[in-house]
Design an enzyme around this catalytic site. Structure first.
Site, PDB file in Angstrom:
ATOM      1  N   VAL A  14       0.836  -1.207   0.000  1.00 47.43           N
ATOM      2  CA  VAL A  14       0.000   0.000   0.000  1.00 47.43           C
ATOM      3  C   VAL A  14       0.868   1.252   0.000  1.00 47.43           C
ATOM      4  CG1 VAL A  14      -1.747   1.310   1.255  1.00 47.43           C
ATOM      5  CG2 VAL A  14      -1.893  -1.180   1.157  1.00 47.43           C
TER       6      VAL A  14
ATOM      7  N   ASP B 128      10.533   2.744   7.184  1.00 46.10           N
ATOM      8  CA  ASP B 128      10.117   1.344   7.274  1.00 46.10           C
ATOM      9  C   ASP B 128      11.313   0.554   7.797  1.00 46.10           C
ATOM     10  OD1 ASP B 128       9.526  -1.423   6.683  1.00 46.10           O
ATOM     11  OD2 ASP B 128       7.948  -0.700   5.342  1.00 46.10           O
TER      12      ASP B 128
ATOM     13  N   ALA C 127      -4.863   2.386   7.899  1.00 42.20           N
ATOM     14  CA  ALA C 127      -4.205   1.123   8.264  1.00 42.20           C
ATOM     15  C   ALA C 127      -4.925   0.440   9.422  1.00 42.20           C
ATOM     16  CB  ALA C 127      -2.735   1.383   8.588  1.00 42.20           C
TER      17      ALA C 127
ATOM     18  N   ASP D 221     -10.134   6.176   8.252  1.00 42.71           N
ATOM     19  CA  ASP D 221     -10.990   5.115   7.732  1.00 42.71           C
ATOM     20  C   ASP D 221     -11.158   3.995   8.753  1.00 42.71           C
ATOM     21  OD1 ASP D 221     -12.513   3.805   5.648  1.00 42.71           O
ATOM     22  OD2 ASP D 221     -10.818   2.425   5.432  1.00 42.71           O
TER      23      ASP D 221
ATOM     24  N   GLU E  49     -15.922   0.450  16.187  1.00 39.35           N
ATOM     25  CA  GLU E  49     -16.623   0.446  14.908  1.00 39.35           C
ATOM     26  C   GLU E  49     -17.923  -0.344  15.043  1.00 39.35           C
ATOM     27  OE1 GLU E  49     -14.011  -1.024  11.870  1.00 39.35           O
ATOM     28  OE2 GLU E  49     -12.631   0.676  12.030  1.00 39.35           O
TER      29      GLU E  49
ATOM     30  N   HIS F 204     -14.513   2.315   7.378  1.00 39.68           N
ATOM     31  CA  HIS F 204     -13.601   1.198   7.118  1.00 39.68           C
ATOM     32  C   HIS F 204     -13.825   0.627   5.707  1.00 39.68           C
ATOM     33  CE1 HIS F 204     -11.088  -1.957   9.487  1.00 39.68           C
ATOM     34  NE2 HIS F 204     -10.677  -1.872   8.226  1.00 39.68           N
ATOM     35  N   ILE F 205     -13.708   1.505   4.717  1.00 36.37           N
ATOM     36  CA  ILE F 205     -13.980   1.123   3.330  1.00 36.37           C
ATOM     37  C   ILE F 205     -12.711   1.089   2.481  1.00 36.37           C
ATOM     38  CG2 ILE F 205     -16.341   1.993   3.370  1.00 36.37           C
ATOM     39  CD1 ILE F 205     -15.255   4.518   1.890  1.00 36.37           C
TER      40      ILE F 205
END
Length: 319
Positions: free
Chosen positions: A163, A182, A240, A265, A270, A289-290
């Site tokens: 991603v 990273d 994420a 998101d 939730e 959360h899409i």
């Protein structure tokens, strides 16, 4: 003919491809509106002599493997196997397990990019202004509604997996400076980003976007100390994992104005409850959360599973 049971959403084109090689039984969990009990699934696999299994939301646990002596392969239509398959039990029974990393990388990356554009130009607020009948020429123009351009700004990506790389490619096309951190990458693939340490990224970024996994080291990564180091007026995006963020600290930074805008998101609770303080924040874009909810994702994981299964069968028959 060997038998394949698919309990996941699956592309018709790839189902047809698999039917040339297997006897395929397809029952998407979304069509049946239920998940199969792991023990009952094992009994079915044994009774129907299933050799290969593909899942998306179901669970394949120790009792499943114990009851399914014919099973040799489990494909998981998810980026991470997570709790859906007992990998120790799979290993004990000699079953190969594969997942579909990157199946929703483009979908999530495009959502993150959309968030950046929406935050930069205050698109949700502008939309509400017009829909609410408050469009006044004196209120628009280059004042409160001027927004900023992404070109020339700095985006910081925490995590440069599938991603993160997809986001970086898109941001480079928008002429942004892209920083990334990273711990597993000494250099960015194809020079997509400047690799820096976390502190440098936080200090220099105009937009910070999370694309790392949730681990003990990254839980609450974004806390009050993290936010205090950030540029005043930074924009923050999380597509994420919710637990990467101390939401109270982020909300405080948003109220003080140190953080100019937030797009989330993923959320600790939730769906968000009606009394969630986030619902009262004008400068927060909230989606349910899409990130991976693209119709194209099914095609992506269908291709990945089909290729993995064909490869496995080829190797298995050569053995």
């Amino acid at each position: 003919m060997e038998r394949l049971l698919i309990l996941a959403q699956f592309s018709p084109a790839y189902l047809e491809r698999l039917r040339r090689r297997f006897e395929v039984f397809h029952e998407s969990w979304l069509d049946t509106a239920e998940l199969v009990d792991p023990e009952a699934l094992g009994r079915r696999l044994r009774g129907e002599r299933i050799d290969y299994l593909v899942i998306e939301a179901d669970f394949v646990l120790a009792e499943t493997f114990a009851a399914a002596p014919n099973l040799r392969f489990v494909g998981v239509c998810r980026g991470e196997i997570g709790p859906h398959v007992d990998l120790d039990a799979a290993a004990r029974h000699g079953v190969t397990v594969v997942s579909t990393p990157g199946r929703n990388a483009v979908a999530v990356a495009e959502l993150a990019l959309g968030f950046m554009l929406a935050l930069a130009r205050r698109l949700p607020q502008a939309h509400d202004l017009v829909r609410g009948g408050h469009w006044d020429s004196a209120l628009t123009g280059y004042g409160a509604w001027g927004g900023i351009e992404l070109a020339g700004r700095t985006a910081g990506l925490i995590g440069l997996g599938a991603v993160g790389c997809a986001v970086a490619r898109r941001l480079r096309g928008l002429e942004m400076r892209v920083l990334a951190t990273d711990p597993f990458l000494p250099a960015a693939p194809d020079g997509l980003a400047e690799m820096v340490d976390l502190a440098t990224l936080v200090r220099q970024s105009d937009f910070i976007s999370l694309h790392c996994p949730l681990t003990p080291a990254t839980r609450n990564l974004v806390d009050a100390a993290f936010l205090a180091q950030a540029k005043p007026g930074v924009f923050f995006i999380n597509t994420a994992r919710a637990a990467l963020v101390d939401e109270d600290a982020l909300l405080d930074a948003l109220h003080t104005g140190h953080v100019a805008g937030v797009a989330l998101d993923v959320h600790r609770i939730e769906p968000l409850p009606p009394n969630s303080p986030w619902l009262a924040v004008d400068r927060a874009i909230l989606t349910p959360h899409i990130g991976g909810a693209s119709v194209d994702v099914v095609g992506h994981h269908s291709r990945l599973i089909t290729e993995a299964l064909e490869h496995f069968v080829g190797l298995d028959h050569q053995a």
